[in-house]
Design an enzyme around this catalytic site. Structure first.
Site, short mmCIF file in Angstrom:
data_model
loop_
_atom_site.label_atom_id
_atom_site.label_comp_id
_atom_site.label_asym_id
_atom_site.label_seq_id
_atom_site.Cartn_x
_atom_site.Cartn_y
_atom_site.Cartn_z
N LYS A 53 0.84 -1.21 0.00
CA LYS A 53 0.00 0.00 0.00
C LYS A 53 0.87 1.25 0.00
O LYS A 53 0.63 2.19 -0.76
CB LYS A 53 -0.95 -0.05 1.22
N GLN A 97 -4.88 -1.64 9.43
CA GLN A 97 -4.76 -2.98 8.87
C GLN A 97 -5.36 -4.01 9.82
O GLN A 97 -5.08 -4.01 11.03
CB GLN A 97 -3.28 -3.30 8.59
N ASP A 120 -11.03 2.63 3.29
CA ASP A 120 -11.23 1.17 3.23
C ASP A 120 -12.71 0.84 3.02
O ASP A 120 -13.05 -0.27 2.63
CB ASP A 120 -10.80 0.56 4.58
N1 GUN Z 1 -6.59 -7.06 5.97
C1 GUN Z 1 -6.71 -7.81 4.85
N2 GUN Z 1 -7.23 -7.07 3.86
C2 GUN Z 1 -7.46 -5.84 4.35
C3 GUN Z 1 -7.99 -4.64 3.81
O1 GUN Z 1 -8.38 -4.54 2.63
N3 GUN Z 1 -8.05 -3.58 4.65
C4 GUN Z 1 -7.66 -3.65 5.95
N4 GUN Z 1 -7.78 -2.56 6.69
N5 GUN Z 1 -7.16 -4.75 6.49
C5 GUN Z 1 -7.07 -5.84 5.68
#
Ligand code: GUN
Length: 283
Positions: A53, A97, A120
């Site tokens: 990211k 996350q 998100d």
């Molecule tokens: N953990 C696995 N995929 C994601 C996601 O798309 N966003 C977040 N915040 N955590 C994750």
């Protein structure tokens, strides 16, 4: 018939180039889109994801900050960090996350994020906006699937879409997005009787279960579009989706591979959402 491949890498590249162009235009007006990523603990997969990211932000010209905390961070301290980022004008998007350590209530943390920065799309306000067709952030993986479907040029209006899986992060928002695009939508899940009877009716199938070979060739109507959200390891340790790719590609009209289908789209849509959060702040 051999299905046409939906190339997630190529579509992600095009979208990221567009994000880079729009980011440069925004920067010329003195605004740099900014994403804050919070990682708590040492989960190896999460470390890889947050790295991707942050790298994607840098490549597209977005500002990003990665805040890493020890697994012992208290819930109160994490909530305080989220509040500080909510108030930070250099930050347009906040991503915590998941999963979080067991002593932290993930729901409470997600709900602490300002809905205007919920890139998100996990906040209840974002889910409600999607459900009611109001402006908000669409969660990244199902939003990416919509972009993949749109890339085929096939009109979703009036099509029968079957979503397999009902998770809060993929299955449910996916169904609502397809509904927003005027598809007729069926959601199948672990308690569905005779899954095949449903999938055989589908013009579009999205498989988001997390189990290899959930969808096999005998379950697919010739010419259907198949989107595979699964990310699994097979008995040989090889990455595979929820769809029996080799079999289904001989029946479907369009299909996403794993890897190289939905995977690259999740981070791409995070960039799109962060950019749009910054653009929405314009006078
Ligand atoms: N953990 C696995 N995929 C994601 C996601 O798309 N966003 C977040 N915040 N955590 C994750």
């Amino acid at each position: 018939m051999t299905a046409q491949l939906i190339d997630g890498n190529a579509i992600a590249r095009q979208l990221r180039a567009d994000v880079a162009r729009r980011t440069a235009a925004l920067k010329a007006k003195g605004i740099t889109p900014g994403l804050a990523v919070i990682l708590v603990g040492e989960d190896p997969a999460s470390q890889v994801y947050v790295g991707k990211k942050v790298q994607a932000c840098a490549e597209a010209g977005l500002h990003s900050v990665l805040e890493k905390y020890d697994a012992t961070l208290s819930e109160a301290d994490l909530l305080a960090r989220v509040q500080a980022l909510n108030a930070d004008p250099a930050i347009h998007g906040i991503l915590v996350q998941l999963p979080l350590p067991a002593h932290i209530d993930a729901h409470k943390v997600i709900e602490a994020i300002a809905p205007t920065k919920d890139v998100d799309g996990f906040h209840i306000a974002s889910a409600g906006a999607l459900m009611t067709g109001m402006p908000g952030f669409w969660s990244c993986t199902p939003y990416g699937c919509i972009k993949l479907l749109e890339s085929t040029g096939i009109e979703l209006r009036g099509k029968h879409a079957v979503v397999i899986g009902r998770s809060n992060n993929v299955g449910k928002p996916m169904a609502l997005m397809l509904l927003q695009k005027n598809a007729t939508v069926t959601i199948c899940h672990s308690a569905t009787r005779n899954l095949k009877a449903h999938t055989l009716q589908a013009d579009v199938i999205v498989a988001a279960v997390g189990k290899p070979n959930t969808l096999t060739a005998d379950m697919v109507k010739p010419g259907a579009v198949v989107i595979d959200v699964g990310m699994n390891r097979n008995a040989q340790g090889k990455l595979c989706g929820d769809v029996d790719f080799a079999g289904v590609r001989e029946v479907a009209g369009w299909i996403t591979p794993v890897p190289g289908g939905v995977g690259p789209m999740t981070v791409t849509m995070l960039l799109v959402n962060t950019l749009e959060a910054a653009e929405r702040g314009l006078p």
